[in-house]
Design a protein around this motif. Structure first.
Motif, mmCIF file in Angstrom:
data_model
loop_
_atom_site.group_PDB
_atom_site.id
_atom_site.type_symbol
_atom_site.label_atom_id
_atom_site.label_comp_id
_atom_site.label_asym_id
_atom_site.label_seq_id
_atom_site.Cartn_x
_atom_site.Cartn_y
_atom_site.Cartn_z
ATOM 1 N N SER A 92 -66.507 64.657 -66.275
ATOM 2 C CA SER A 92 -65.204 65.293 -66.158
ATOM 3 C C SER A 92 -65.078 65.934 -64.796
ATOM 4 O O SER A 92 -66.071 66.279 -64.164
ATOM 5 C CB SER A 92 -65.035 66.353 -67.247
ATOM 6 N N GLY A 93 -63.833 66.134 -64.329
ATOM 7 C CA GLY A 93 -63.631 66.793 -63.059
ATOM 8 C C GLY A 93 -63.732 68.296 -63.139
ATOM 9 O O GLY A 93 -63.626 68.971 -62.124
ATOM 10 N N ALA A 94 -63.893 68.873 -64.325
ATOM 11 C CA ALA A 94 -63.947 70.321 -64.472
ATOM 12 C C ALA A 94 -65.310 70.854 -64.050
ATOM 13 O O ALA A 94 -66.329 70.243 -64.314
ATOM 14 C CB ALA A 94 -63.680 70.703 -65.926
ATOM 15 N N PRO A 95 -65.352 72.016 -63.371
ATOM 16 C CA PRO A 95 -66.633 72.606 -62.999
ATOM 17 C C PRO A 95 -67.343 73.198 -64.200
ATOM 18 O O PRO A 95 -66.730 73.554 -65.201
ATOM 19 C CB PRO A 95 -66.235 73.699 -62.003
ATOM 20 N N LEU A 96 -68.656 73.329 -64.085
ATOM 21 C CA LEU A 96 -69.454 73.888 -65.162
ATOM 22 C C LEU A 96 -69.084 75.341 -65.430
ATOM 23 O O LEU A 96 -68.887 75.736 -66.575
ATOM 24 C CB LEU A 96 -70.940 73.781 -64.802
ATOM 25 N N THR A 97 -68.991 76.148 -64.381
ATOM 26 C CA THR A 97 -68.731 77.566 -64.543
ATOM 27 C C THR A 97 -67.247 77.880 -64.408
ATOM 28 O O THR A 97 -66.509 77.185 -63.716
ATOM 29 C CB THR A 97 -69.516 78.377 -63.502
ATOM 30 N N GLY A 98 -66.833 78.936 -65.081
ATOM 31 C CA GLY A 98 -65.458 79.392 -64.957
ATOM 32 C C GLY A 98 -64.433 78.530 -65.656
ATOM 33 O O GLY A 98 -63.241 78.626 -65.339
ATOM 34 N N THR A 99 -64.842 77.682 -66.576
ATOM 35 C CA THR A 99 -63.898 76.791 -67.255
ATOM 36 C C THR A 99 -63.646 77.244 -68.683
ATOM 37 O O THR A 99 -64.585 77.496 -69.435
ATOM 38 C CB THR A 99 -64.432 75.351 -67.286
ATOM 39 N N ARG A 100 -62.403 77.336 -69.033
ATOM 40 C CA ARG A 100 -62.003 77.542 -70.415
ATOM 41 C C ARG A 100 -61.313 76.270 -70.875
ATOM 42 O O ARG A 100 -60.422 75.756 -70.202
ATOM 43 C CB ARG A 100 -61.049 78.733 -70.551
ATOM 44 N N TRP A 101 -61.733 75.724 -72.039
ATOM 45 C CA TRP A 101 -61.135 74.499 -72.556
ATOM 46 C C TRP A 101 -59.995 74.861 -73.496
ATOM 47 O O TRP A 101 -60.213 75.355 -74.592
ATOM 48 C CB TRP A 101 -62.193 73.668 -73.280
ATOM 49 N N ASP A 102 -58.771 74.640 -73.036
ATOM 50 C CA ASP A 102 -57.604 74.874 -73.883
ATOM 51 C C ASP A 102 -57.493 73.763 -74.919
ATOM 52 O O ASP A 102 -57.631 72.583 -74.599
ATOM 53 C CB ASP A 102 -56.326 74.907 -73.043
ATOM 54 N N ILE A 103 -57.245 74.137 -76.151
ATOM 55 C CA ILE A 103 -57.062 73.163 -77.228
ATOM 56 C C ILE A 103 -55.604 72.731 -77.217
ATOM 57 O O ILE A 103 -54.699 73.546 -77.387
ATOM 58 C CB ILE A 103 -57.458 73.765 -78.582
ATOM 59 N N GLU A 104 -55.373 71.449 -76.979
ATOM 60 C CA GLU A 104 -54.010 70.930 -76.884
ATOM 61 C C GLU A 104 -53.471 70.508 -78.242
ATOM 62 O O GLU A 104 -52.300 70.754 -78.560
ATOM 63 C CB GLU A 104 -53.969 69.737 -75.925
ATOM 64 N N SER A 105 -54.313 69.848 -79.043
ATOM 65 C CA SER A 105 -53.830 69.335 -80.319
ATOM 66 C C SER A 105 -55.001 68.941 -81.205
ATOM 67 O O SER A 105 -56.130 68.778 -80.744
ATOM 68 C CB SER A 105 -52.916 68.114 -80.114
ATOM 69 N N VAL A 106 -54.693 68.785 -82.485
ATOM 70 C CA VAL A 106 -55.629 68.228 -83.464
ATOM 71 C C VAL A 106 -54.907 67.092 -84.169
ATOM 72 O O VAL A 106 -53.744 67.236 -84.581
ATOM 73 C CB VAL A 106 -56.067 69.278 -84.501
#
Length: 304
Positions: A65-79
């Protein structure tokens, strides 16, 4: 604040979460009970987010993924469950730490869980959850999410998004959300701090105080009653505040007490600052300070 900046695979993020689990550890909000039943994700008909070889997988168990390891919060978009996609309420998110915990918010209640990775399979075990009463539609989503975020999940990634897929095809869509920037964010003041002691705002003053740092070196906002404007010179992890100009209204005692506390923090040549995900802390040299929160969505509070 010093922060590592390492861009690595999502699998590495989750692998860190698999090291050294600590049962029962949580965010301090948990009640010891959990929504999750420990079963695999709910039924879903789309079957998206499969394993190696698609949507970011290189076929070897490394899902990038392009997201960095630190400082990332994963927003939940849908289920997605039973062929129906349910959009998440604002604030629903999950974070993985280096101690084997996943923690976040279902949209109203907060939760913790244990997370263990084997190859590209994430096994989530029930932890704790708060038990606040929520709006019916949010409560319904919380039930769906707690059932889906449980058991064995396949991880797949593409760009700054990941998909968790249960054995029966139900999916959870996540998007990386970087830390809020210091400038241009409308920071809502939520807590007063004195040394190691954090306290709530005076009664009746919640949501009344906020501040925004400009890219031009200015700061402005509301102290709870009076508005203010001044300069803020950011250097490293410190901010030097210049003289603040305020309005001169007289207000009820709780608002004036809040105003005096905030002016103390904002009256200094070296006020320390730190941003953790979407929380800003400002600390004066004598240990008195404040905590402030960024809006949950860009539309709620981005300012130029």
């Amino acid at each position: 604040m010093h922060r590592q900046s390492l861009t690595v695979s999502v699998l590495a993020l989750l692998a860190l979460a698999a090291c050294g689990t600590e049962p029962g550890a949580g965010s301090g909000h948990g009640s010891g009970s959990g929504h999750g039943s420990g079963s695999d994700a709910s039924d879903g008909s789309d079957g998206s987010g499969g394993s190696g070889g698609s949507d970011g997988s290189d076929g070897s168990g490394t899902v990038r993924s392009g997201a960095p390891l630190t400082g990332t919060r994963w927003d939940i978009e849908s289920v997605t469950a039973g062929g129906k996609r349910s959009v998440a309420p604002a604030g629903a998110h999950v974070e993985f730490d280096a101690k084997g915990r996943a923690s976040g918010s279902y949209g109203c209640n907060r939760f913790t869980a244990e997370a263990r990775l084997d190859g590209d399979t994430l096994t989530v075990e029930s932890g704790t959850t708060t038990e606040m009463g929520c709006e019916p539609d949010i409560q319904q989503f919380e039930v769906l999410l707690s059932q889906a975020f449980s058991g064995k999940l396949t991880v797949a990634a593409k760009d700054d998004s990941i998909t968790l897929t249960g054995a029966k095809g139900g999916t959870i869509a996540l998007t990386a959300r970087p830390p809020a920037p210091l400038t241009g964010t409308r920071w809502r003041i939520t807590t007063l701090v004195s040394g190691s002691i954090a306290s709530s705002l005076p009664a009746g003053t919640a949501n009344k105080a906020h501040l925004t740092f400009g890219k031009d070196g200015t700061v402005q906002g509301v102290l709870g009653c009076n508005s203010f404007r001044g300069t803020a010179d950011v250097s490293g992890t410190a901010i030097a505040f210049g003289r603040l100009v305020t309005t001169r209204k007289m207000c009820p005692d709780p608002e004036m007490r809040l105003e005096r506390a905030l002016l103390h923090v904002l009256d200094g040549k070296r006020t320390a600052y730190a941003i953790t995900h979407h929380t800003l802390s400002l600390t004066a040299p004598d240990g008195k300070g404040l905590a402030a929160s960024a809006p949950e969505t860009k539309e709620e509070g981005s300012e130029g």
